[in-house]
Scaffold this motif. Structure first.
Motif, PDB file in Angstrom:
ATOM      1  N   VAL A  95       0.929  -1.263  -0.114  1.00 17.05           N
ATOM      2  CA  VAL A  95      -0.031  -0.181  -0.102  1.00 17.05           C
ATOM      3  C   VAL A  95       1.083   1.224  -0.099  1.00 17.05           C
ATOM      4  O   VAL A  95       1.727   1.390   0.930  1.00 17.05           O
ATOM      5  CB  VAL A  95      -0.981   0.028   1.249  1.00 17.05           C
ATOM      6  N   TRP A 140      -0.245   4.641  -0.487  1.00 16.13           N
ATOM      7  CA  TRP A 140      -1.173   5.814  -0.074  1.00 16.13           C
ATOM      8  C   TRP A 140      -2.559   5.416   0.282  1.00 16.13           C
ATOM      9  O   TRP A 140      -3.099   4.834  -0.287  1.00 16.13           O
ATOM     10  CB  TRP A 140      -0.879   6.774  -1.038  1.00 16.13           C
ATOM     11  N   THR A 141      -3.006   5.891   1.416  1.00  8.71           N
ATOM     12  CA  THR A 141      -4.313   5.720   1.680  1.00  8.71           C
ATOM     13  C   THR A 141      -4.962   7.162   2.063  1.00  8.71           C
ATOM     14  O   THR A 141      -4.566   7.885   3.068  1.00  8.71           O
ATOM     15  CB  THR A 141      -4.432   4.931   3.061  1.00  8.71           C
ATOM     16  N   GLN A 199      -7.466   4.632  -2.253  1.00  7.24           N
ATOM     17  CA  GLN A 199      -6.119   4.017  -1.891  1.00  7.24           C
ATOM     18  C   GLN A 199      -5.282   3.568  -3.126  1.00  7.24           C
ATOM     19  O   GLN A 199      -6.029   3.086  -4.015  1.00  7.24           O
ATOM     20  CB  GLN A 199      -6.527   2.877  -0.851  1.00  7.24           C
ATOM     21  N   VAL A 252      -2.204   1.042  -4.526  1.00  5.17           N
ATOM     22  CA  VAL A 252      -1.533  -0.144  -4.084  1.00  5.17           C
ATOM     23  C   VAL A 252      -0.803  -0.759  -5.221  1.00  5.17           C
ATOM     24  O   VAL A 252      -1.093  -0.483  -6.420  1.00  5.17           O
ATOM     25  CB  VAL A 252      -2.607  -0.953  -3.505  1.00  5.17           C
ATOM     26  N   SER A 285     -11.671   2.259  -4.308  1.00  2.00           N
ATOM     27  CA  SER A 285     -12.524   3.609  -3.832  1.00  2.00           C
ATOM     28  C   SER A 285     -13.678   2.883  -3.192  1.00  2.00           C
ATOM     29  O   SER A 285     -14.489   2.242  -3.929  1.00  2.00           O
ATOM     30  CB  SER A 285     -12.467   4.283  -4.660  1.00  2.00           C
ATOM     31  N   PRO A 313     -10.804   2.799   0.517  1.00  2.26           N
ATOM     32  CA  PRO A 313      -9.573   2.077   0.744  1.00  2.26           C
ATOM     33  C   PRO A 313     -10.045   0.564   0.999  1.00  2.26           C
ATOM     34  O   PRO A 313     -11.049   0.557   1.874  1.00  2.26           O
ATOM     35  CB  PRO A 313      -9.083   2.861   1.817  1.00  2.26           C
ATOM     36  N   ASP A 352      -3.436   0.810   5.911  1.00  8.44           N
ATOM     37  CA  ASP A 352      -2.409   1.869   5.471  1.00  8.44           C
ATOM     38  C   ASP A 352      -0.849   1.262   5.565  1.00  8.44           C
ATOM     39  O   ASP A 352      -0.760   0.774   6.931  1.00  8.44           O
ATOM     40  CB  ASP A 352      -2.867   2.929   6.370  1.00  8.44           C
ATOM     41  N   PRO A 364      -8.878  -1.484   6.499  1.00 11.48           N
ATOM     42  CA  PRO A 364      -8.417  -0.032   6.201  1.00 11.48           C
ATOM     43  C   PRO A 364      -8.827   0.697   7.339  1.00 11.48           C
ATOM     44  O   PRO A 364      -9.683   0.462   8.056  1.00 11.48           O
ATOM     45  CB  PRO A 364      -9.279   0.513   4.877  1.00 11.48           C
TER      46      PRO A 364
END
Length: 130
Positions: A19, A21-22, A27, A29, A100, A102, A106, A127
């Motif tokens: 991952v 960025w959240t 998110q 991945v 979408s 997430p 994270d 998440p």
């Protein structure tokens, strides 16, 4: 600002799932599927997913349909749709995907599919709640 040269980041990723960025609503991945491997047959009831393949060869299996995956293939998987992605080539199948909302913890890093499956089964790959 988060800035990535996403194809380079994805191609350098040795892990099954990482991952990057959240956010509150989505998110980012990266994934690397080894030859003969697969993401695994699954349904995300509440998350839409867009997958972009940067290298390798494979097969997309979405809602009972099959399509060949090659470099630059992009597949959209709406929430509630059964899907799987299988590496049919001799090199890793490399991709980045956006969920979408997430779907994973994270900053999660799962080196193998087995590690990812174990984290999900143990409830350790959820998440963040916002």
């Amino acid at each position: 600002m988060i800035h990535n040269t996403i194809v380079t980041v994805a191609e350098k990723n040795p892990d099954f799932r990482r991952v990057l960025w959240t956010g509150k609503h989505l998110q980012l991945v990266v994934m690397t599927i080894p030859p003969g491997g697969e993401i695994g047959d699954e349904v995300h009831e509440h998350a839409d997913q867009i997958l972009t393949f940067v290298s390798g060869a494979g097969e997309a299996r979405v809602a009972g349909e099959k399509r060949e995956i090659v470099r630059s293939s992009q597949i959209v998987v709406p929430a509630g749709t059964r899907h799987n992605f299988v590496n049919t080539g001799q090199n890793p199948l490399v991709l980045y995907t956006i969920y979408s909302p997430p779907l994973h913890a994270d900053q999660a890093v799962h080196r193998t599919k087995e590690e990812a499956d174990a984290a999900e089964a143990a409830g350790a790959d959820k998440p963040p709640t916002r």
